[in-house]
Design a protein around this motif. Structure first.
Motif, PDB file in Angstrom:
ATOM      1  N   GLN A 437       0.883  -1.388   0.024  1.00 57.76           N
ATOM      2  CA  GLN A 437      -0.082   0.121   0.005  1.00 57.76           C
ATOM      3  C   GLN A 437       0.905   1.223   0.068  1.00 57.76           C
ATOM      4  O   GLN A 437       0.536   2.302  -0.545  1.00 57.76           O
ATOM      5  CB  GLN A 437      -1.016   0.172   1.305  1.00 57.76           C
ATOM      6  CG  GLN A 437      -1.876   1.281   1.391  1.00 57.76           C
ATOM      7  CD  GLN A 437      -2.912   0.995   2.492  1.00 57.76           C
ATOM      8  OE1 GLN A 437      -3.441   0.050   2.741  1.00 57.76           O
ATOM      9  NE2 GLN A 437      -2.515   2.030   3.351  1.00 57.76           N
ATOM     10  N   ASP A 438       1.976   1.236   0.668  1.00 57.88           N
ATOM     11  CA  ASP A 438       2.837   2.333   0.817  1.00 57.88           C
ATOM     12  C   ASP A 438       3.940   2.274  -0.553  1.00 57.88           C
ATOM     13  O   ASP A 438       4.762   3.217  -0.460  1.00 57.88           O
ATOM     14  CB  ASP A 438       3.889   2.169   2.117  1.00 57.88           C
ATOM     15  CG  ASP A 438       3.173   2.305   3.335  1.00 57.88           C
ATOM     16  OD1 ASP A 438       1.755   2.870   3.358  1.00 57.88           O
ATOM     17  OD2 ASP A 438       3.745   1.970   4.303  1.00 57.88           O
ATOM     18  N   GLY A 439       3.641   1.305  -1.256  1.00 56.07           N
ATOM     19  CA  GLY A 439       4.575   1.424  -2.607  1.00 56.07           C
ATOM     20  C   GLY A 439       6.075   1.118  -2.116  1.00 56.07           C
ATOM     21  O   GLY A 439       7.040   1.493  -2.923  1.00 56.07           O
ATOM     22  N   MET A 440       6.386   0.324  -1.098  1.00 51.45           N
ATOM     23  CA  MET A 440       7.722   0.186  -0.384  1.00 51.45           C
ATOM     24  C   MET A 440       8.345  -1.419  -0.717  1.00 51.45           C
ATOM     25  O   MET A 440       9.311  -1.541  -0.345  1.00 51.45           O
ATOM     26  CB  MET A 440       7.556   0.300   0.929  1.00 51.45           C
ATOM     27  CG  MET A 440       7.639   1.879   1.400  1.00 51.45           C
ATOM     28  SD  MET A 440       9.036   2.502   0.998  1.00 51.45           S
ATOM     29  CE  MET A 440       8.675   3.886  -0.118  1.00 51.45           C
ATOM     30  N   ILE A 441       7.616  -2.151  -1.421  1.00 54.88           N
ATOM     31  CA  ILE A 441       7.825  -3.548  -2.031  1.00 54.88           C
ATOM     32  C   ILE A 441       7.628  -4.010  -3.267  1.00 54.88           C
ATOM     33  O   ILE A 441       6.468  -3.612  -3.412  1.00 54.88           O
ATOM     34  CB  ILE A 441       7.696  -4.352  -0.533  1.00 54.88           C
ATOM     35  CG1 ILE A 441       8.379  -5.695  -0.664  1.00 54.88           C
ATOM     36  CG2 ILE A 441       6.133  -4.545  -0.714  1.00 54.88           C
ATOM     37  CD1 ILE A 441       8.409  -6.611   0.524  1.00 54.88           C
ATOM     38  N   LEU A 442       8.392  -4.808  -3.579  1.00 59.13           N
ATOM     39  CA  LEU A 442       8.050  -5.452  -5.028  1.00 59.13           C
ATOM     40  C   LEU A 442       7.118  -6.269  -4.900  1.00 59.13           C
ATOM     41  O   LEU A 442       7.069  -6.919  -3.646  1.00 59.13           O
ATOM     42  CB  LEU A 442       9.222  -5.955  -5.696  1.00 59.13           C
ATOM     43  CG  LEU A 442      10.253  -4.737  -6.141  1.00 59.13           C
ATOM     44  CD1 LEU A 442      11.385  -5.301  -6.826  1.00 59.13           C
ATOM     45  CD2 LEU A 442       9.757  -3.813  -7.014  1.00 59.13           C
ATOM     46  N   GLU A 443       6.535  -6.884  -5.952  1.00 56.81           N
ATOM     47  CA  GLU A 443       5.500  -7.995  -5.675  1.00 56.81           C
ATOM     48  C   GLU A 443       6.162  -9.321  -5.190  1.00 56.81           C
ATOM     49  O   GLU A 443       7.127  -9.657  -5.580  1.00 56.81           O
ATOM     50  CB  GLU A 443       4.668  -8.317  -6.938  1.00 56.81           C
ATOM     51  CG  GLU A 443       3.530  -9.345  -6.767  1.00 56.81           C
ATOM     52  CD  GLU A 443       2.961  -9.658  -8.053  1.00 56.81           C
ATOM     53  OE1 GLU A 443       1.881 -10.414  -7.905  1.00 56.81           O
ATOM     54  OE2 GLU A 443       3.006  -9.198  -8.808  1.00 56.81           O
ATOM     55  N   HIS A 444       5.551  -9.940  -4.012  1.00 57.67           N
ATOM     56  CA  HIS A 444       6.135 -11.142  -3.638  1.00 57.67           C
ATOM     57  C   HIS A 444       4.991 -12.456  -4.032  1.00 57.67           C
ATOM     58  O   HIS A 444       4.053 -12.340  -3.624  1.00 57.67           O
ATOM     59  CB  HIS A 444       6.359 -11.173  -2.234  1.00 57.67           C
ATOM     60  CG  HIS A 444       7.606 -10.502  -1.879  1.00 57.67           C
ATOM     61  ND1 HIS A 444       8.449 -11.009  -1.021  1.00 57.67           N
ATOM     62  CD2 HIS A 444       8.274  -9.417  -2.362  1.00 57.67           C
ATOM     63  CE1 HIS A 444       9.674 -10.501  -0.964  1.00 57.67           C
ATOM     64  NE2 HIS A 444       9.310  -9.260  -1.675  1.00 57.67           N
ATOM     65  N   LYS A 445       5.431 -13.443  -4.842  1.00 59.21           N
ATOM     66  CA  LYS A 445       4.748 -14.530  -5.004  1.00 59.21           C
ATOM     67  C   LYS A 445       4.316 -15.436  -3.895  1.00 59.21           C
ATOM     68  O   LYS A 445       5.219 -15.404  -2.978  1.00 59.21           O
ATOM     69  CB  LYS A 445       5.388 -15.575  -5.896  1.00 59.21           C
ATOM     70  CG  LYS A 445       5.489 -14.860  -7.493  1.00 59.21           C
ATOM     71  CD  LYS A 445       6.228 -15.638  -8.466  1.00 59.21           C
ATOM     72  CE  LYS A 445       6.074 -15.059  -9.904  1.00 59.21           C
ATOM     73  NZ  LYS A 445       6.544 -16.008 -10.823  1.00 59.21           N
ATOM     74  N   LYS A 446       2.992 -15.881  -3.871  1.00 58.52           N
ATOM     75  CA  LYS A 446       2.434 -16.769  -2.557  1.00 58.52           C
ATOM     76  C   LYS A 446       2.761 -18.025  -2.678  1.00 58.52           C
ATOM     77  O   LYS A 446       2.947 -18.842  -2.025  1.00 58.52           O
ATOM     78  CB  LYS A 446       1.174 -16.195  -2.070  1.00 58.52           C
ATOM     79  CG  LYS A 446       1.180 -14.875  -1.583  1.00 58.52           C
ATOM     80  CD  LYS A 446      -0.254 -14.591  -1.078  1.00 58.52           C
ATOM     81  CE  LYS A 446      -0.197 -13.133  -0.272  1.00 58.52           C
ATOM     82  NZ  LYS A 446      -1.316 -12.621   0.495  1.00 58.52           N
ATOM     83  N   GLN A 447       2.395 -18.666  -4.116  1.00 52.18           N
ATOM     84  CA  GLN A 447       2.730 -19.857  -4.395  1.00 52.18           C
ATOM     85  C   GLN A 447       2.715 -20.096  -5.826  1.00 52.18           C
ATOM     86  O   GLN A 447       1.996 -19.189  -6.589  1.00 52.18           O
ATOM     87  CB  GLN A 447       1.545 -20.872  -3.973  1.00 52.18           C
ATOM     88  CG  GLN A 447       1.692 -21.162  -2.388  1.00 52.18           C
ATOM     89  CD  GLN A 447       2.919 -21.770  -2.025  1.00 52.18           C
ATOM     90  OE1 GLN A 447       3.749 -22.532  -2.706  1.00 52.18           O
ATOM     91  NE2 GLN A 447       3.290 -21.727  -0.726  1.00 52.18           N
TER      92      GLN A 447
END
Length: 447
Positions: A437-447
């Motif tokens: 929400q803060d735009g502070m992390i790239l997308e992380h896959k969950k599975q």
């Protein structure tokens, strides 16, 4: 003479009869014991299954207990079964400790007795107990809290570490409010014993949430962490990161332990016990951070989520889960991650009897904590940190230690899945949503 004997005999017989009648009358008014009369089968869970006892109660008092069935390891249960005579003698389980080495079986027996029907119809809640040696420090009067603030903390992150005084490693983490560097919202000082520390047990061991504080407290009357907590509280409350020595400070009194506050800074008393750590490590490190805050600032963002772990009935287990993540604001990559499970400040708050002895400690920093997954908890968390620093997903952690059963421990020594990973994933999901929400992390896959 014969008549006198007859007279005396009649007096004695009358006295005996009167006493008998008096006792009989009293028996009708004797205080009834606390349990319901009869023969009762009561059960509770041990380590491997239900323990069932047959209990005989007369006049509200326990007169006999026999084990009807159990699935425990026989040798361990025989040790725990020694409690039965104590329960009969005390007419209940209250005030009885578990038998060392058979804590689960002991608590199964005691909890079964707790479920015995009461004469007044009440049913008190059972509180698990520890073994006697776990209570050996009950006279330890020093108090401090290591509980993290619950909920979310986020802000700009500053960190410094350096070795001092023969090789101890000191570290300071400071978090300031976003876009308001003058507001200190988080401060934490820690120290690890030097690699060549004279007590091997504490070599390279962090002091903040380990047994070190109890050891030092018993020897010197104060715990190391108390000084750190005092300074951290002042930093946050006063938004102050630099301190000058009081010109009236008497160095000759620096190592005296007769007073609770020996080392003094301007307007600030520091609890005895870590004066060298404060002087030689914490103050210089926070001074460096002060310079950074007023200079180049920070490109690191700090996120922390802490939650109490609840049981199936919604009651606190006495363990708090905490996850910290630091991200680079430019690359949006995780630069540091730390997960821990922190035990309550008091034994009575911890529901699992086998874990009561770890009060005011954490799983990561404790020396003696044994992870049921059959691998060091610190090894698991160090693996998580390395995994995320290398760009691994917050959620795809199957390559980490104890994330799954890897064979028969009895046969091969392989690990079991740790329940802590499920707790970690819950907190990771909370922080991930906040960071996205803060735009502070790239997308992380969950599975």
């Amino acid at each position: 003479m014969k008549s006198l004997k007859k007279f005396n005999k009649s007096i004695i017989s009358g006295a005996v009869l009167f006493a008998t009648m008096t006792l009989a009358g009293c028996s009708t008014t004797m205080e009834q014991g606390k349990y319901a009369d009869g023969t009762h089968d009561v059960s509770a869970k041990g380590k491997k299954g239900l323990i069932t006892l047959t209990v005989e109660v007369e006049n509200g008092h326990i007169v006999d207990i026999k084990t009807k069935s159990h699935n425990e390891t026989e040798s361990l249960y025989l040790n725990a079964e020694r409690l039965l005579s104590q329960i009969v003698a005390k007419n209940g389980h209250e005030g009885i400790d578990a038998v060392s080495g058979a804590t689960y079986s002991s608590n199964g027996i005691l909890e079964a007795i707790n479920s015995l029907p009461r004469a007044n119809g009440s049913q008190p809640e059972y509180v698990a107990v520890g073994a006697k040696e776990e209570n050996a420090d009950d006279n330890f009067k020093l108090k401090w809290s290591i509980q993290p603030d619950l909920g979310l903390i986020k802000g700009d992150y500053y960190y410094e570490e350096a070795r001092f005084r023969q090789g101890h490693m000191g570290s300071v983490a400071i978090v300031t409010e976003l876009n308001n560097a003058k507001n200190v919202i988080f401060a934490e000082f820690n120290e690890s014993g030097r690699p060549n520390y004279y007590t091997r047990l504490y070599q390279n061991v962090p002091k903040r949430m380990s047994e070190y504080n109890f050891s030092m407290g018993k020897k010197k009357g104060t715990a190391w962490v108390q000084s750190a907590l005092t300074m951290e509280k002042l930093m946050v409350e006063q938004d102050k990161l630099t301190f000058d020595l009081n010109p009236e400070y008497d160095a000759k009194l620096g190592n005296k332990l007769k007073e609770p506050n020996r080392l003094k800074y301007l307007g600030i008393d520091v609890v005895a016990g870590a004066s060298n750590s404060i002087q030689q490590s914490m103050v210089p490190l926070t001074a460096k951070i002060h310079e950074k805050i007023n200079g180049q600032g920070s490109n690191q963002r700090f996120y922390q989520q802490a939650e109490k772990l609840m049981d199936a009935k919604g009651k606190w287990t006495g363990v708090t889960a905490m996850l910290r993540i630091v991200v680079d604001t430019d690359t949006k990559q995780i630069t540091k991650a730390h997960y821990d499970e922190i035990f309550a400040d008091e034994k009575a708050q911890i529901k699992d009897a086998s874990q009561k002895k770890f009060y005011r400690q954490s799983k990561y920093e404790s020396i003696n904590y044994v992870e049921p997954a059959r691998i060091g908890f610190n090894v698991m968390i160090d693996g998580l940190n390395a995994h995320l620093q290398q760009g691994g997903s917050l959620f795809m952690i199957d390559d980490l230690p104890a994330t799954g059963d890897t064979g028969s421990y009895a046969a091969t020594g392989f690990t079991k899945r740790s329940n802590s990973w499920d707790n970690y994933l819950n907190l990771a999901d909370v922080l991930y949503k906040e960071m996205r929400q803060d735009g502070m992390i790239l997308e992380h896959k969950k599975q």
